[in-house]
Design a protein around this motif. Sequence first.
Motif, PDB file in Angstrom:
ATOM      1  N   SER A  90      45.692  41.753  38.818  1.00 49.62           N
ATOM      2  CA  SER A  90      45.372  40.330  38.793  1.00 49.62           C
ATOM      3  C   SER A  90      44.309  39.990  39.835  1.00 49.62           C
ATOM      4  N   LEU A  91      44.460  40.529  41.041  1.00 53.46           N
ATOM      5  CA  LEU A  91      43.461  40.284  42.085  1.00 53.46           C
ATOM      6  C   LEU A  91      42.107  40.865  41.701  1.00 53.46           C
ATOM      7  N   SER A  92      42.109  42.020  41.030  1.00 56.13           N
ATOM      8  CA  SER A  92      40.837  42.649  40.660  1.00 56.13           C
ATOM      9  C   SER A  92      40.123  41.871  39.565  1.00 56.13           C
ATOM     10  N   CYS A  93      40.875  41.124  38.753  1.00 61.88           N
ATOM     11  CA  CYS A  93      40.272  40.294  37.704  1.00 61.88           C
ATOM     12  C   CYS A  93      39.876  38.915  38.226  1.00 61.88           C
ATOM     13  N   GLY A  94      40.223  38.619  39.472  1.00 61.49           N
ATOM     14  CA  GLY A  94      39.916  37.313  40.040  1.00 61.49           C
ATOM     15  C   GLY A  94      40.878  36.226  39.609  1.00 61.49           C
TER      16      GLY A  94
ATOM     17  N   SER B  51      44.124  30.652  49.251  1.00 56.36           N
ATOM     18  CA  SER B  51      42.886  30.712  48.479  1.00 56.36           C
ATOM     19  C   SER B  51      42.246  32.082  48.672  1.00 56.36           C
ATOM     20  N   GLY B  52      41.202  32.352  47.910  1.00 55.18           N
ATOM     21  CA  GLY B  52      40.493  33.609  48.084  1.00 55.18           C
ATOM     22  C   GLY B  52      39.969  33.768  49.499  1.00 55.18           C
ATOM     23  N   GLU B  53      39.393  32.703  50.040  1.00 53.14           N
ATOM     24  CA  GLU B  53      38.862  32.748  51.403  1.00 53.14           C
ATOM     25  C   GLU B  53      39.977  33.011  52.412  1.00 53.14           C
ATOM     26  N   GLU B  54      41.118  32.365  52.228  1.00 52.91           N
ATOM     27  CA  GLU B  54      42.245  32.547  53.150  1.00 52.91           C
ATOM     28  C   GLU B  54      42.830  33.949  53.058  1.00 52.91           C
ATOM     29  N   LEU B  55      42.914  34.499  51.853  1.00 54.28           N
ATOM     30  CA  LEU B  55      43.466  35.841  51.695  1.00 54.28           C
ATOM     31  C   LEU B  55      42.529  36.886  52.291  1.00 54.28           C
TER      32      LEU B  55
ATOM     33  N   ALA C 127      37.159  46.544  47.136  1.00 57.73           N
ATOM     34  CA  ALA C 127      35.799  46.022  46.988  1.00 57.73           C
ATOM     35  C   ALA C 127      35.741  44.948  45.912  1.00 57.73           C
ATOM     36  N   ARG C 128      36.477  45.146  44.839  1.00 58.44           N
ATOM     37  CA  ARG C 128      36.501  44.160  43.757  1.00 58.44           C
ATOM     38  C   ARG C 128      37.230  42.894  44.187  1.00 58.44           C
ATOM     39  N   TRP C 129      38.328  43.067  44.936  1.00 59.47           N
ATOM     40  CA  TRP C 129      39.061  41.892  45.421  1.00 59.47           C
ATOM     41  C   TRP C 129      38.159  41.005  46.278  1.00 59.47           C
ATOM     42  N   VAL C 130      37.495  41.628  47.248  1.00 55.40           N
ATOM     43  CA  VAL C 130      36.667  40.858  48.184  1.00 55.40           C
ATOM     44  C   VAL C 130      35.533  40.159  47.444  1.00 55.40           C
ATOM     45  N   GLU C 131      34.948  40.829  46.486  1.00 56.55           N
ATOM     46  CA  GLU C 131      33.879  40.205  45.701  1.00 56.55           C
ATOM     47  C   GLU C 131      34.392  38.952  44.991  1.00 56.55           C
ATOM     48  N   ASN C 132      35.590  39.032  44.424  1.00 56.47           N
ATOM     49  CA  ASN C 132      36.173  37.868  43.746  1.00 56.47           C
ATOM     50  C   ASN C 132      36.474  36.741  44.718  1.00 56.47           C
ATOM     51  N   TRP C 133      37.025  37.075  45.881  1.00 52.78           N
ATOM     52  CA  TRP C 133      37.368  36.035  46.854  1.00 52.78           C
ATOM     53  C   TRP C 133      36.117  35.308  47.344  1.00 52.78           C
TER      54      TRP C 133
END
Length: 480
Positions: free
Chosen positions: A213-217, A39-43, A16-22
Motif C-alpha cells: 500500500s505504501l509503495s502504491c502511494g 501524512s506522507g510528510e510526517e511519516l 525508495a518508492r515510499w519516500v518518492e510517494n510521500w
Amino acid sequence: MPPMTQDAQSSRTLPARWVENWRAHPTRVALSCDGVSLSGEELEHRSRYFAGILTSLGVGPGDRVVWEATSSTESVSLAIAIMRLGAVLVPVSERQRTHERHTVVSDVSPRLVVSANGLDLGDLDVRQLSLDNLHDIASDECVLDHVGLDERALIVYTSGTTGTPKGAVMTHRNLSAHASSLEQAWGWTADDRLLFALPLFHVHGLVAGLFTSLSCGSSTLVQSHFETQRFLGAMRDERATMSFCVPTMLHRLILDPDVGNVANLRLLVSGSAPLSVQLFHAFEEQGSTILERYGMTETLLTLSNPLLGPRRAGTVGLTLPGVQADLPQRGEQERELRISGPTVFQGYWNRPEATAEILEDGWLSTGDIVRLDDAGYAVICGRMKELIITGGLNVYPSEVEDMLRLQEGILDAAVVGVPSEEWGEEVVAYVINDAASLDVEGIQARLASVMSSYKIPKRFVTVDELPRNDLGKLQRHLLP
C-alpha cells in the motif's frame, strides 16, 4: 508522464518508492493506526527520526533488528526506519510465548530488540529497548534509502504448524517485485484506501498490506484488533476502497447487520486460509464478489483470481504477473505446486538443509497439492503432509471438512489421519457441535451421498474449540 512499467518499478527498493510517494503527496494520509494518522510528510520525518536513533545505537546496513510488530503509528514508523536504514527487519508477535520469542531471537542474533513494553527473553544476552526508551536517545545523522536490491530486507519466521519455526529471508528485490505484481494485477493506485485488521508479524498484513500500500502511494488504514462493528464502521467512515481479510473475519462480518458496507469496496480480498464456497456466495448476495488468492511466507502472493473477469468460488485463480507456476494441465491428476520467480525467498536463515529440501534451481516446492478446474483456475486440494492414505486411497482433509461444515449442528471441523492396523490410517473428525448430541450415523449416511465411502470419517470427536493461529489457520498438530 506515463506510469512506470512493472520492470521499472521493480528496479527500485520499496523504501525508495515510499519516500518518492510521500514527497509527491506530502499532506495525504499515508498511515492511520486505530484512528491516529500520519501524512506522507510526517511519516517520512518520523521514520527518519527513528533511523537516526538506530544509527546512534550502532545499527547499520545488514544488522538484524527484532521488532515487536504492534499496530501503532510509532511502531510502524520504527519498522520503516529499519528498512530505510538498510538493516534487516525481524518481526515477532506480541502474542508469542516466551519460549517462542526466545527461539527467534537466539536464532537470528540481532543487534537490537525493540518492543512496546519490553519482552521476556529469558537468559538471552541481547540489547533490548522499549519504544519509549528510544526517545531518550539522541537522533544522529544517517544515510537512508541507499540499500541494494539484492540485500536482505526481512526475515519472517514461519508459523511453525509442523515444527520449529524457520526464518524466511527476503531481499529488497523480492519485496519490490511482489509490490509491482499486486499493483499491476489489482489495479492498485494512489487513490486507494486499504483497510485491514491483520497482524503485522505475518506477510499478509506486513508485506501484502502495509508495504505494498505504501509503495502504491495509497492510504493505509490499520486496526490493531478486529471487531466487526468497528471494522465495518471504518469501512464506511474512512471511505475504504480495498480491504484484506481472513475467512474467520468474513464469517463474523456476514452476520453483522451492517455487512452491506462491503458493497462500497472496489476490492475485498481473502487469504491465509481457505474460503468456503458458501461464504463466497453469501458475500456475492451482499454485492461483493470476494477475490481469493494464494501465497505463502516463502513466495509471498503468487496466484490470484482476476480483478477483471470471473472470480471462481473455491479457487485461487491464475498466476500473478512475474510469477512462474508449475501446474498440472486441465484434466491431469492433481500434484504438488511449484513456484519460481522474483518473489521466491532466498532461503531459511542458518538452515541450508531445510532450504535445500524445498528450493532447487530457483523452483520452490510449496507442499500444496493443486489441480485446475474446467476454466483453468487453480484449486488447492490440501497439504502433502496432511494427506491421509487409508486403504491405499488418498483423502484430502479439506474436502471432508468442507462437507462436514454443511451438516446441521456442526459449526466447525478438522480432519486428520490416525494410525490404523487395518487401514494404515483411518479418517477421524474433530467437530464443534451445537447440539446436545452428535448424530454420527446420520452424518455418515448424508456424507455417503456426496463422497466416496473411504473418505467418510470412521470416528468423531467432539471438542469445544479447534486450535487455530492468529490468522485463523488450523493447527492440526495441536489436536488432542
